[in-house]
Structures are given as structure tokens and as C-alpha cells.
Design an enzyme around this catalytic site. Structure first.
Site, PDB file in Angstrom:
ATOM      1  N   GLN A 185      44.444  31.093  38.787  1.00 34.49           N
ATOM      2  CA  GLN A 185      43.923  31.889  37.677  1.00 34.49           C
ATOM      3  C   GLN A 185      43.399  30.976  36.573  1.00 34.49           C
ATOM      4  OE1 GLN A 185      43.607  35.247  37.543  1.00 34.49           O
ATOM      5  NE2 GLN A 185      44.410  35.428  39.629  1.00 34.49           N
TER       6      GLN A 185
ATOM      7  N   ARG B  92      31.707  31.558  33.355  1.00 38.44           N
ATOM      8  CA  ARG B  92      32.177  32.863  33.841  1.00 38.44           C
ATOM      9  C   ARG B  92      32.870  33.651  32.751  1.00 38.44           C
ATOM     10  NH1 ARG B  92      37.440  34.183  34.745  1.00 38.44           N
ATOM     11  NH2 ARG B  92      37.946  35.770  36.320  1.00 38.44           N
TER      12      ARG B  92
ATOM     13  N   GLY C 206      41.101  44.564  40.269  1.00 37.46           N
ATOM     14  CA  GLY C 206      41.509  43.203  40.579  1.00 37.46           C
ATOM     15  C   GLY C 206      41.688  42.419  39.299  1.00 37.46           C
TER      16      GLY C 206
ATOM     17  N   GLU D 161      46.063  45.416  39.949  1.00 35.19           N
ATOM     18  CA  GLU D 161      46.187  44.098  40.578  1.00 35.19           C
ATOM     19  C   GLU D 161      47.187  44.181  41.717  1.00 35.19           C
ATOM     20  OE1 GLU D 161      46.028  40.474  41.969  1.00 35.19           O
ATOM     21  OE2 GLU D 161      44.632  41.196  40.437  1.00 35.19           O
TER      22      GLU D 161
ATOM     23  N   GLU E 288      42.488  50.909  46.823  1.00 42.81           N
ATOM     24  CA  GLU E 288      42.390  51.848  47.941  1.00 42.81           C
ATOM     25  C   GLU E 288      43.606  52.753  48.038  1.00 42.81           C
ATOM     26  OE1 GLU E 288      40.003  48.170  49.030  1.00 42.81           O
ATOM     27  OE2 GLU E 288      41.950  48.573  48.119  1.00 42.81           O
TER      28      GLU E 288
ATOM     29  N   GLU F  10      35.720  41.310  38.367  1.00 38.16           N
ATOM     30  CA  GLU F  10      35.078  40.060  38.778  1.00 38.16           C
ATOM     31  C   GLU F  10      35.251  39.971  40.295  1.00 38.16           C
ATOM     32  OE1 GLU F  10      34.973  37.024  40.443  1.00 38.16           O
ATOM     33  OE2 GLU F  10      35.953  35.689  39.005  1.00 38.16           O
TER      34      GLU F  10
ATOM     35  N   GLU G  81      34.964  37.088  50.484  1.00 39.92           N
ATOM     36  CA  GLU G  81      36.260  37.697  50.169  1.00 39.92           C
ATOM     37  C   GLU G  81      36.218  39.220  50.233  1.00 39.92           C
ATOM     38  OE1 GLU G  81      37.527  36.062  46.423  1.00 39.92           O
ATOM     39  OE2 GLU G  81      38.171  34.187  47.347  1.00 39.92           O
TER      40      GLU G  81
ATOM     41  N   SER H 118      35.959  46.784  47.637  1.00 45.93           N
ATOM     42  CA  SER H 118      36.994  47.426  46.819  1.00 45.93           C
ATOM     43  C   SER H 118      36.412  47.906  45.491  1.00 45.93           C
ATOM     44  CB  SER H 118      38.146  46.444  46.567  1.00 45.93           C
ATOM     45  OG  SER H 118      38.783  46.085  47.776  1.00 45.93           O
TER      46      SER H 118
END
Length: 528
Positions: free
Chosen positions: A152, A161, A185, A207, A237, A251, A260, A265
């Protein structure tokens, strides 16, 4: 047709001498009873009805367990499936003879087995889309990776970013003020806190990894907006939210934008949680592509496989594996930051609108390629990068990973062909970039580049040369720390180096590869 054994058992009843509620200390609670199995609305139950009362003990066979205390005495309990392994209810049952107890046990096992078989198919059918399409080992590694603070930190310290996200939110406060926001996320929760700073009414930070606990801790330590952020641990989901969202922020970008498979999602969250006319930050993504020429990189890739050309490695001939090794190295996309002067044609772009794309649209992405070479050179492959648009009501802001722009933790990616193609200035380069999603949360890339005929007769078409490659986006070659020496304009070349000879590399060609690696490398000390 013969009826199933379970249909026969459904009509049976078993007489008991007594049934005693384990939660009761009263002696009068023990009385004769009848045990029956039944299946109602898909739920298989075992019932004990006491003959001297209307009270009935009901057990769901999916969670019931039977323990033998003696030849005719058992305990039946219902497991509440908690981590403490406690039981929600239990009864002590006693039969009149061993024959009755054995028949009951046999029936219990048959019914129990049927429940487990049907239960496994039910679980499979009720799995989230994520579990159905992503293999468990990949998901475990993925969530473990993002559950660590050091990773992270790596993303937070990507100031291009993080700063772009902050600017996109703060410059568009009107999109967030008084609105419900879902952070898909959420990771450390940084984007959730940006949204709260912009005046969001409430933010749901979703998360799935263990980072959710760190996010709760970090958010709690910022009391100015902690009461407006709820951290929910789970996958988008699977989880449910108490209200619809006005804004989705996330992100979800990976290498080449789609690696990924988190973009899937992101659009699932859109379909499940976003209200009509809601906003998505980011809104649009673009994959940019251009052919490149990089002799240094090509030689570096080829040199890796030279280890397998040794004919006497401690008495062992390694050459039988040279072809496989060579193919393996060239199947790795190269992730690094390269000089944009290596591009040999103007770029083209493929746009992905996150507000319109369906989840299934990400399963296969097919991009036809068409370029016009701007110089005479050898084309070594295709370079790719991406950018995303935050389409705010006040300001439109782009986050780019382009070569020559400030470097991000995504860098750029290049697919290097084992057999380069030769082009002349003005010659048309065509091809195809075909991405197929796989269950390891990434993509298989099939690349084809072809040089079309040029000059007199070019109007009649035809392909002069063609080269193909297959790459696994899951297994890139991270080259960011490698020294990268590129020639400065008009710098005289050094004499050829003895490290690599043309005969050392066995590459099939159509006659163009006679001068495969005779071009001498430039001064390795030159730095851009």
C-alpha cells in the site's frame, strides 16, 4: 422406474422410547417420541415429535450431527457453524432395541449424504462471479499481497497516482458534496478519505483483503471524517449496501490497464450499487500502442537464453532446452520506463468506457493494429501504456502512464517479438493485439505485426513480413532497475563487442536475419 431410496425413507417413521431436551433440567421433558425425515422446499429436516405433547424438535440435516452414547442411546445436536464450535440445540434420544437404532442410524447417514451432495452443488451455484472465474490460489495470493502495508505504501508513494486522484476529487467537490460514495477496493482507505474531505455524505469503503482492518484503524485516527466512512470487508460481488451510491471511486487499473481483472469488479459494483446518472471516478480508460525499435532490449532478452547453449555444463549438454528457454524469455512482457524516441510510428488508441462496458466485455479484447512507420528501422515489438479520465462536472483530469511523462508504479509495457521485422519510412504496419482473460486474474496476449508492401505495387496489397508472439501478462519481466543505455543522436558507434555473435542465436527467419545482431551496441555508459 424404481423410486429412489430417499423417497422410500421419506415415508418411514422411527419410534423412540424417549427424547430429552439437553437444555432442560426437568425430568418430565423426557418422553416417548417419533422421529421422521422430511424435505420441504429444498430444506431437509429431522424432526422429533413427543407423543404426549405438541412440542417438536427440528434439526436441519445440513448442520445436524449424531453422536453414539451406547447401543440404543444417541445425542443429536445442531452445529451453529461458529468459530467456537458451539451448538444451537441438542436432544438425547433412546431407542427400544438395537434394531431400531441401527435402522435410524442408516437412514440418518443416507439423508445426511444426500444433503451434502446437494449442498455442494448449491454452494457452487451461489458462488459469486469472482469465485467462479478466479482460481482460489490466485485470489489468495492477490488478497495477501494487497493486505500488506508495504505494498500500500508503494502505491501511496506514487505521487502521480495519488496526487491526480486527490486533484480529481477536490476539483470536483460538487460531485461529492452531500453524496453517497462507494470506494471499490478501498485498500488503505485513502480515496474514501479524499471523498470525505470533499464533503461526501457517507462513504462505504469496500475492501476484501486484510487491509480492511488497517483502513478502519487509519480512518478512526482521522476523526474529522471518520464518522462518515464505513469500512466493509468483502468483495463487491458478495456484499450488500443499505443504499445506492451517487459516486463510485476506485483505483482498478493494472499493468496494460486490464491486468488483475479488477475492472470487472468495478463495473459489477456499478451495476449493483450505483444509482442512475451516478458518476464513476475514473470514467474512461484508454490503451495506447505503438511499434518500437530497441536493439539493446532485444539483445538483452536474447542473451538470457545463451546460458542454455552450453554443450559442456559440468559434463551436461544444455542445448536441448535452448529453444524452450528462448521462447520462455520472449513470452514475458517487459515492464519498464522507456525513452519515447524508441517509438517508430504515431500511436493508436483503444478506448474502454467504464460506464458502458459489461463485465463480459473484459473476457476478450481484440484490437486491430494499423501504423505508418516514420523511419527505416527494425521493429522489435509493440509498446503499450494507458491513461484514465476523471470526467468531473467541473474539471476533466487525466492520469497518464505515457513514456516521457512522470513515471508511475505502472511504468509502461512492451511485448518483444523473437523475430523483428524490417520497415521503411512510410511503410504500413498492420497486426492484431488479442487479449484473453484467464483464471489467474490476468490475460494471455497474442500479438501479430506485419509489414505491408510499399512503394510501386503497394496498392495491390500483400504482406512482406510477419511476426507473432504469445505473452503471459501475469508473468512480466520487471526491468525498472536495469541500466538502460540509449543512443544520443549522431553519437558515433563503438566497435562491435565480442559478447554476442550471430551464430549464438538460432532464430528461424525468411532471410532477413542474416544481420540479426551485427548492429553494434552503443556506448553503455551513455545515460539519458
Amino acid at each position: 422406474m424404481e423410486s429412489s431410496p430417499l423417497k422410500k425413507l421419506e415415508q418411514l417413521e422411527f419410534s423412540l422410547d424417549s427424547v430429552t431436551d439437553l437444555s432442560s433440567t426437568s425430568v418430565s421433558s423426557s418422553s416417548p417420541a417419533v422421529a421422521t425425515f422430511s424435505c420441504v422446499d429444498g430444506v431437509t429436516e429431522l424432526r422429533f415429535l413427543q407423543s404426549d405433547s405438541t412440542h417438536c424438535f427440528t434439526f436441519d440435516l445440513a448442520s445436524a450431527q449424531l453422536f453414539k452414547l451406547g447401543a440404543i442411546q444417541f445425542i443429536c445436536v445442531s452445529d451453529d457453524n461458529s468459530e467456537e464450535r458451539s451448538f444451537s440445540q441438542g436432544v438425547n434420544i433412546k431407542f427400544g432395541c438395537e434394531k431400531d437404532s441401527k435402522e435410524f442410524c442408516d437412514s440418518f447417514e443416507e439423508w445426511r449424504k444426500d444433503v451434502l451432495v446437494r449442498g455442494s452443488s448449491t454452494v457452487s451455484a451461489s458462488n459469486s462471479k469472482f469465485d467462479e472465474k478466479i482460481e482460489a490460489s490466485s485470489a489468495k495470493m492477490y488478497f495477501h499481497y494487497y493486505g500488506q502495508l508495504l505494498h500500500q505504501q508503494n502505491m501511496l508513494q506514487d505521487y502521480v497516482r495519488t496526487g491526480t486522484y486527490y486533484a480529481a476529487v477536490m476539483e470536483n467537490r460538487s460531485d461529492f458534496a452531500g453524496r453517497v460514495v462507494v470506494d471499490v477496493g478501498a485498500g488503505s482507505g485513502i480515496l474514501s478519505m479524499f471523498a470525505a474531505q470533499a464533503g461526501a455524505k457517507h462513504v462505504y469503503a469496500v475492501e476484501a483483503s486484510e487491509m480492511a482492518e488497517y483502513a478502519r484503524k487509519l480512518i478512526a485516527g482521522n476523526p474529522l471524517f471518520a464518522d462518515r466512512i464505513t469500512v466493509i470487508k468483502g468483495k463487491v460481488e458478495d456484499i450488500e449496501l443499505p443504499e445506492k451510491a451517487d459516486v463510485l471511486i476506485s483505483e482498478p487499473m493494472g499493468t496494460l490497464l486490464v491486468n488483475e481483472r479488477m475492472l470487472e469488479s468495478y463495473v459489477i459494483a456499478r451495476d449493483r450499487f450505483m444509482s442512475p446518472n451516478g458518476k464513476m471516478f475514473p470514467t474512461v480508460g484508454r490503451i495506447h500502442m505503438a511499434p518500437f525499435s530497441d536493439e539493446f532490449l532485444f539483445i538483452e532478452m536474447a542473451n538470457k537464453a545463451l546460458f542454455w547453449q552450453q554443450q559442456n555444463y559440468y559434463g551436461v549438454d544444455l542445448t536441448p532446452l535452448f529453444g524452450s528457454a528462448h521462447q520462455g524469455y520472449f513470452s514475458q512482457p517487459v515492464v519498464d520506463a522507456f525513452d519515447p524516441r524508441l517509438l517508430v510510428a504515431p500511436m493508436m488508441s483503444h478506448t474502454i468506457d467504464f460506464s458502458q462496458m459489461k463485465e463480459e466485455d473484459f473476457y476478450e479484447i481484440d484490437i486491430p493494429l494499423k501504423f505508418t512507420a516514420s523511419t527505416c528501422t527494425r521493429v522489435h515489438g509493440l509498446a503499450c501504456w494507458f491513461d484514465v479520465l476523471f470526467d468531473g462536472s467541473t474539471v476533466q483530469r487525466w492520469l497518464t502512464t505515457a513514456p516521457g511523462a512522470p513515471t508511475t508504479h505502472w511504468y509502461q509495457i512492451r511485448c518483444v517479438l523473437a523475430q523483428p521485422i524490417y520497415v521503411m519510412a512510410g511503410q504500413e504496419i498492420t497486426g492484431r493485439l488479442h487479449l484473453i482473460a484467464h483464471s489467474a486474474q490476468s490475460y494471455t496476449i497474442d500479438l501479430t505485426l506485419s509489414a505491408k508492401m510499399w512503394g510501386p505495387g503497394a496498392s495491390q496489397g500483400g504482406i512482406l513480413q510477419s511476426s507473432t508472439g504469445k505473452f503471459d501478462l501475469k508473468e512480466p519481466y520487471y526491468r525498472m532497475s536495469q541500466p538502460q543505455a540509449y543512443p544520443v543522436a549522431q553519437e558515433p558507434p563503438l566497435p562491435p563487442q565480442p559478447q554476442l555473435n550471430t551464430q549464438d542465436i538460432q532464430i528461424q527467419s525468411d532471410g532477413f536475419e542474416e544481420e540479426l545482431l551485427q548492429a553494434p551496441p552503443q556506448n553503455a555508459s551513455t545515460q539519458l
